[in-house]
Scaffold this active site. Structure first.
Site, PDB file in Angstrom:
ATOM      1  N   ASP A   1     -36.280  -4.358  -0.454  1.00 54.11           N
ATOM      2  CA  ASP A   1     -37.179  -4.405   0.699  1.00 54.11           C
ATOM      3  C   ASP A   1     -36.491  -3.736   1.886  1.00 54.11           C
ATOM      4  OD1 ASP A   1     -39.338  -5.136   2.271  1.00 54.11           O
ATOM      5  OD2 ASP A   1     -38.497  -7.114   2.741  1.00 54.11           O
TER       6      ASP A   1
ATOM      7  N   GLU B   1     -36.873   1.504   4.284  1.00 50.91           N
ATOM      8  CA  GLU B   1     -37.412   2.776   4.836  1.00 50.91           C
ATOM      9  C   GLU B   1     -36.329   3.638   5.465  1.00 50.91           C
ATOM     10  OE1 GLU B   1     -38.752  -0.308   5.325  1.00 50.91           O
ATOM     11  OE2 GLU B   1     -40.147   0.059   3.694  1.00 50.91           O
TER      12      GLU B   1
ATOM     13  N   ASP C   1     -46.544  -5.118   3.640  1.00 48.92           N
ATOM     14  CA  ASP C   1     -47.070  -6.287   4.355  1.00 48.92           C
ATOM     15  C   ASP C   1     -48.542  -6.135   4.716  1.00 48.92           C
ATOM     16  OD1 ASP C   1     -44.547  -7.277   4.072  1.00 48.92           O
ATOM     17  OD2 ASP C   1     -43.891  -6.669   6.078  1.00 48.92           O
TER      18      ASP C   1
END
Ligand code: GLC
Length: 801
Positions: A390, A393, A465
């Site tokens: 997670d 990015e 999300d």
């Protein structure tokens, strides 16, 4: 310095050698490489040396035969399937198929242009041109009139218009006069795609903030073939372990350990099948990667062993930020090995994220990946085989990493501008490689939020999300369908919505839709209501159980589809644009949310706020999956949208292998393969695949594979000889004959007796109904004919008259 657009002009040097045509157009260099008969690589650069992008493309140039002819005005550069025309003055490219149909051409005025460092390829826009794909992007199915940026971003609570999201795949499929082609821009800088937005259809274009124009032009006779060719370039999807096809339960976070035990026990007590429970960030000590919180999880090994004995796998989250705390082993070793990204002055970059001040591993360096892979032993020693990456990015508080930060980028030493988009991709690569190294011959499961073209080689993707809302449920479906067209077949969304809370109706509907998704996981945010299948009342619990049961019944079909995706990139969930590309109805309204699971099951997601919904059924005759009612395709229908009854249809010619319900994928089924065949005057085929579900033995021939062919004109159903050394886990074959009128059947030349049975693919809800006035549906398919026989390895030929 004021930059103005500068378009490439006349070719000044040109040479052709075997499969390469290269030269100069003034100060610019260009090179065309016939990569395969169906792929031509185009490079145009400002610089003497072409830039390399080492991460996405794994296929070496195949040196296909090329025929060239040259005259004053142009060079023809033809492979067997693509005819490229290189116009000399000015330098412009156009691509045709081998029948001479124009597929794609540079815009005559602007072609390839620069605006300072930024390179753009302007393309002529045909009046009927359709654009598909682009991976994880909101918006409609046809991308025409839209534009997108590729710059991986932490898009908490995103919506349909949020762009960019977490994953970048700068690859689209264009369809011109019904003929598809693909373009993959392999440039990892921030890139921009414009499919005729704000220019009144003068042109379409794609650009990169810096670097070369480096794209692969792909010809395919249909959309599926373009995706397959793209997958050859960027690599096969990793075949995940079978347990990851099961139902997965997550929340932010289950802790302490007795919460986890409790969730696991409840699934088993309630007989709701499930394979995976997740540990989100609270399992760690102060959110530090490669640790367990000793108070919340005093004995992680015991926890994992207990869950394993109950047929569960545990998957743990892992974020890239490493807390900068002296004495924290991972941090100390990272400093010692010098694996963190740095400022140009050599000081490590530091930002805040879950564990507080953190350094970030340079996953674009081999050293960084190897170090991470070694750290992973902490988990694999405990028996873990599943990892969830997670915040890659990468995300940090404030979300604005300075562009000057330096990355190794496999020895190129580049800035954040070139490295950001591959960061998550390389993180999950490191995780995957580490897991693979430590768990023997077993296949790890990895899940990532961020990625780039090629990420399918290492991981499944989930769409981050999302928000609990009907529009999000439909958006998630479109994202997964679109990821499938970008070579990422295994994807899913947080069922029920991550942010905010679902209504019972929404949770039930979302779970039903996700039953047909490649990756099937419920997940929700910290401090929101519980979101297990039983948390929304007894009626929803029963619906959830019915659909999850169906998921497990579909396991033979699903697993075969996963293998097909592994072999040739075929999406598991297909938007209607994949198989019904030239039916213009599919690009409007709810049809854009519809998809097929494999070739045969059409799923029409509908919202929970309407009592009736309009759906579109594409060409062919279709059987309502739960009732066998037949409807004709090429038409819109208005259907009731009750909570338990998702509109799902099986196509005529469908061949769908099912099994009995098991509580997890490790549990042995009853040995009977239930092959559902849907009659039509058509020919069809379906692949069938089995192996041990957990190792790489299939790569050495230890698999069980056979094709199943139906012919509604010649009246035959043939299971080809099996291939491979694996022994099927099925002993008996039960062929369910939907819609067959015939009464005389034979199996391998011997008359077979036909029997009849009432069956249910899902159960009706029984005791609980908040709307008593509603007509309760009974999904009983009456009197389905069936045949039984031994599931032998040699050909099984069924004939009827
Ligand atoms: C991010 C993830 C989410 C996770 C949370 C806590 O928001 O996208 O899935 O639960 O972080 O780790």
């Amino acid at each position: 310095m004021n930059f103005k657009n500068e378009s490439i002009s006349a070719i000044t040097e040109l040479s052709v050698k075997e499969n390469i045509a290269s030269g100069k157009a003034g100060k610019y260099s260009f090179k065309l490489t016939a990569y395969t008969p169906k792929i031509i690589r185009v490079q145009v650069s400002k610089y003497e040396v072409f830039e390399e992008y080492p991460f996405s493309v794994v296929l070496e140039p195949q040196q296909p035969a090329v025929k060239t002819t040259e005259n004053e005005s142009h060079l023809d550069f033809n492979t067997e399937h693509i005819h490229a025309k290189v116009q000399k003055n000015p330098f412009r490219l156009s691509f045709y198929n081998n029948s001479g149909d124009l597929l794609n051409a540079d815009d005559p005025s602007f072609g390839v242009s620069w605006l300072g460092e930024e390179v753009t390829n302007y393309k002529a826009l045909a009046s009927d041109e359709i654009f598909l794909g682009m991976g994880e992007k909101g918006g409609g199915l046809n991308r025409r009139g839209s534009s997108f940026d590729n710059w991986n971003s932490d898009a908490f609570g995103f919506n349909n218009d949020t762009d960019p999201l977490y994953v970048s795949t700068p690859f689209f499929i264009g369809v011109r006069e019904g003929k598809p082609y693909g373009i993959f821009l392999d440039n990892t800088h921030k890139s921009h795609f414009n499919f005729g937005t704000s220019n009144n259809d003068r042109f379409s274009y794609f650009s990169a903030e810096s670097g070369d124009l480096n794209y692969y032009f792909i010809q395919g006779d249909h959309v599926n073939e373009v995706i397959t060719e793209y997958t050859k370039l960027t690599g096969a999807m990793h075949m995940p372990p079978k347990w990851s096809l099961g139902f997965q339960q997550c929340r932010y976070s289950y802790y302490p350990d007795h919460e986890v035990y409790n969730v696991a026990d409840t699934f088993r007590e309630k007989q709701i099948p499930a394979d995976v429970i997740y540990l989100d960030i609270h399992y760690m000590k102060d959110y530090m990667a490669f640790t367990f919180d000793n108070e919340r999880f005093p004995n992680p090994k015991a926890l994992i062993d207990k869950l394993t004995s109950q047929g569960f796998k545990v998957v743990v989250i892992l974020d890239p930020g490493i807390a900068t705390k002296k004495g924290y082993g991972t941090y100390d070793r990272g400093v010692e090995k010098d694996v963190f990204i740095k400022y140009p002055d050599g000081t490590p970059f530091e930002a805040s994220v879950w564990p507080g001040n953190s350094h970030f591993t340079d996953f674009t360096s081999k050293k960084g990946r190897d170090w991470w892979a070694d750290e992973l032993k902490f988990y694999t020693d405990l028996g873990l085989e599943g990892f969830w990456n997670d915040m890659n990015e990468p995300a940090c508080w404030g979300q604005d990493i300075p562009n000057m930060i330096e990355f190794d980028y496999d020895g190129q030493e580049v800035s954040h501008k070139k490295a950001r988009n591959v960061y998550g991709f390389q993180m999950v690569r490191a995780t995957f490689e580490g897991a693979k190294k430590h768990i023997g011959n077993k296949r790890p499961f990895t899940l990532t939020r961020s990625g780039f073209s090629g990420v399918q080689r290492y991981s499944a993707v989930w769409t981050g999300d999302n928000v609990a809302g009907d529009d999000h449920m439909l958006l998630g479906v479109r994202l997964v369908n679109s990821l499938g067209m970008a070579g990422v077949p295994v994807a899913g969304y947080d069922v029920g919505g991550f942010v905010d809370e679902s209504s019972p109706q929404l949770f039930a509907r979302w779970l039903a839709v996700a039953t047909f998704a490649p990756f099937f996981r419920v997940h929700s945010m910290v401090n929101v209501r519980d979101s297990e299948p039983w948390a929304y009342g007894e009626e929803v619990e029963e619906i959830a159980r019915n659909y999850i049961n169906l998921r497990y019944k579909m396991m033979p079909y699903l697993y075969s589809l996963f293998f097909k995706a592994h072999q040739n990139g075929t999406p598991i969930n297909k938007s209607l644009a994949v198989d019904y590309t030239n039916d213009h109805e599919i690009y409007h309204g709810n049809a854009q949310n519809e998809f097929t699971l494999g070739d045969w099951l059409l799923v029409c997601p509908t919202t929970t706020t309407q009592e009736y919904a309009k759906i579109y059924i594409p060409e062919g005759n279709w059987y309502r999956f739960f009732t066998d009612e037949v409807v004709a395709g090429g038409q819109h229908y208005v259907v009731e949208t009750s909570m338990e009854d998702l509109p799902v249809y099986a196509k005529e010619g469908a061949i769908i292998p099912l099994q009995n319900v098991v509580q997890n994928t490790k549990e042995v089924h009853d040995g009977e393969l239930k092959l559902h065949v849907y009659f039509g005057h058509v020919k069809s085929s379906q692949n069938y695949f089995e192996d041990d579900g957990e190792t790489y033995a299939f790569e050495d021939g230890n698999y069980y594979k056979r094709d199943i062919n139906f012919d509604g004109e010649q009246n035959s159903l043939v299971l080809d000889d099996k291939e491979g050394a694996f022994t099927s886990t099925f002993k008996n074959l039960k062929v369910y004959l939907h819609g067959f009128e015939a009464t005389e059947f034979e199996i391998n030349g011997v008359a077979a007796s036909l029997q009849q049975e009432d069956i249910r693919l899902i159960d009706p809800i029984t005791e609980f109904d908040p709307l008593p006035q509603r007509d309760k549906k009974d999904y009983l398919i009456r009197g389905v004919k069936f045949l039984t026989t031994e599931f032998i390895d040699s050909e099984i030929r069924i004939k009827w008259s």
